[in-house]
Design an enzyme around this catalytic site. Structure first.
Site, short mmCIF file in Angstrom:
data_model
loop_
_atom_site.label_atom_id
_atom_site.label_comp_id
_atom_site.label_asym_id
_atom_site.label_seq_id
_atom_site.Cartn_x
_atom_site.Cartn_y
_atom_site.Cartn_z
N HIS A 143 -64.78 -29.85 78.63
CA HIS A 143 -63.42 -30.16 78.20
C HIS A 143 -62.56 -28.90 78.20
O HIS A 143 -61.44 -28.90 78.71
CB HIS A 143 -63.47 -30.78 76.80
CG HIS A 143 -62.13 -31.06 76.20
ND1 HIS A 143 -61.53 -32.29 76.26
CD2 HIS A 143 -61.27 -30.25 75.50
CE1 HIS A 143 -60.35 -32.24 75.65
NE2 HIS A 143 -60.18 -31.01 75.17
N GLU A 144 -63.10 -27.81 77.65
CA GLU A 144 -62.34 -26.56 77.59
C GLU A 144 -62.15 -25.94 78.98
O GLU A 144 -61.07 -25.42 79.30
CB GLU A 144 -63.03 -25.57 76.65
CG GLU A 144 -63.18 -26.05 75.21
CD GLU A 144 -61.86 -26.50 74.59
OE1 GLU A 144 -60.80 -25.98 74.99
OE2 GLU A 144 -61.88 -27.37 73.71
N HIS A 147 -59.33 -27.68 80.61
CA HIS A 147 -58.04 -27.16 80.16
C HIS A 147 -57.63 -25.95 81.01
O HIS A 147 -56.48 -25.83 81.45
CB HIS A 147 -58.10 -26.73 78.70
CG HIS A 147 -57.81 -27.82 77.72
ND1 HIS A 147 -56.73 -28.68 77.85
CD2 HIS A 147 -58.44 -28.19 76.57
CE1 HIS A 147 -56.71 -29.53 76.83
NE2 HIS A 147 -57.74 -29.25 76.05
N GLU A 225 -54.78 -33.70 76.72
CA GLU A 225 -56.10 -33.95 76.12
C GLU A 225 -56.82 -35.06 76.87
O GLU A 225 -58.02 -34.97 77.13
CB GLU A 225 -55.95 -34.31 74.64
CG GLU A 225 -55.65 -33.14 73.73
CD GLU A 225 -56.71 -32.05 73.82
OE1 GLU A 225 -57.91 -32.38 73.80
OE2 GLU A 225 -56.33 -30.88 73.92
#
Length: 290
Positions: A143-144, A147, A225
């Site tokens: 997830h990071e 980003h 997100e």
């Protein structure tokens, strides 16, 4: 206290640098400071300048604010797994290897920061590493990394810069109209009081416009997100990402503040979804399943 002192020192330095830049631009461009163009330039310099300086300092601030220990050489099996997992995900995402670090916190969280896709930091809390399974932690890391690969740090900075500029600009325009309406140019005392009233009006309007503008920023934050969750599902697997979100839902809400909160896996709850940087976890899980 350390974070407060860093915040104050950083903002004083930013104000000083932007003040110098503004004076140079006024001199070079020959713009009248009291004109509409001068006001717009003033607002743009401070609106965008503060956002971009914060972006360029983000890794430095994050390391010192949260005590992030960057892993130079893995010292144990956990750190080796952490670095190798991020390296694989970065390679699959087409970005350079981020710095990887751990910070001491009992909450389950992680964040990404940095000035560009190829100069980033991915940090995870000790609470996440020792509470989540490896599959769940892998999804959080993905997830990071997503980003970073999506360029979310730079995009959010640009949006924040635009919002800051127009909040400052319209607050001063409206305050000027109100001040002129109530002022009496023939009365010195009224003129002096009017100056204070103008500053107070600007302060109030910046707060009101800032709250309204934050709805726009938070909407974008929630959309990215969903994108980062989708990216994590591709890198680590949808079931792993859903399991990680379900684990976060059972834990306490995040205590992160500011930019780090915006790029954490776990966000704070709010009285209204309009002001949430992260969608409710149930919506994120539903989006992945859909």
């Amino acid at each position: 206290m350390k974070r407060i002192l860093l915040f104050l020192a950083t903002n004083l330095a930013v104000m000083l640098v932007l003040g110098v830049v503004l004076n140079i631009l006024f001199s070079v461009l020959g713009i009248n400071r009291s004109s509409i163009s001068g006001l717009l330039l003033f607002c743009a310099v401070f609106g965008f300048g503060g956002s971009f300086i914060s972006l360029f300092m983000s890794k430095w601030m994050a390391k010192r604010s949260y005590g992030v220990q960057v892993i130079e050489q893995p010292r144990n099996e956990m750190e080796h797994w952490l670095v190798s997992t991020v390296a694989r995900q970065a390679r699959e995402s087409g970005i350079q290897m981020p710095e990887v670090g751990i910070y001491d916190s009992p909450e389950m969280n992680a964040f990404a920061t940095g000035a560009s896709r190829n100069a980033s930091l991915v940090a995870v809390s000790s609470g996440l590493l020792y509470t989540m399974s490896r599959d769940e932690a892998e999804a959080v890391l993905a997830h990071e990394v997503s980003h970073v690969a999506n360029g979310d740090m730079v995009t959010l900075t640009l949006i924040q810069g635009v919002v800051n500029t127009f909040v400052m600009f319209f607050a001063r325009i409206v305050a000027g109209v109100i001040s002129n309406f109530f002022s009496n140019n023939n009365d010195e005392e009224s003129s002096s009081t009017g100056g204070l009233a103008y500053m107070a009006t600007v302060f109030v309007l910046e707060m009101v416009f800032g709250i309204l503008a934050s709805i726009i920023v938070m909407w974008f934050s929630r959309q990215r997100e969903f994108r980062a969750d989708a990216g994590a599902a591709k890198l680590a697997g949808r079931d792993k990402m859903i399991a990680a979100l379900q684990r976060l839902a059972r834990g306490p809400e995040s205590q992160m503040e500011g930019t780090m909160m915006a790029f954490g896996i776990n966000g704070k709850r709010s009285m209204s979804e309009l002001f949430m940087s992260h969608p409710p976890i149930e919506q994120r899980i539903s989006a992945l399943r859909g």
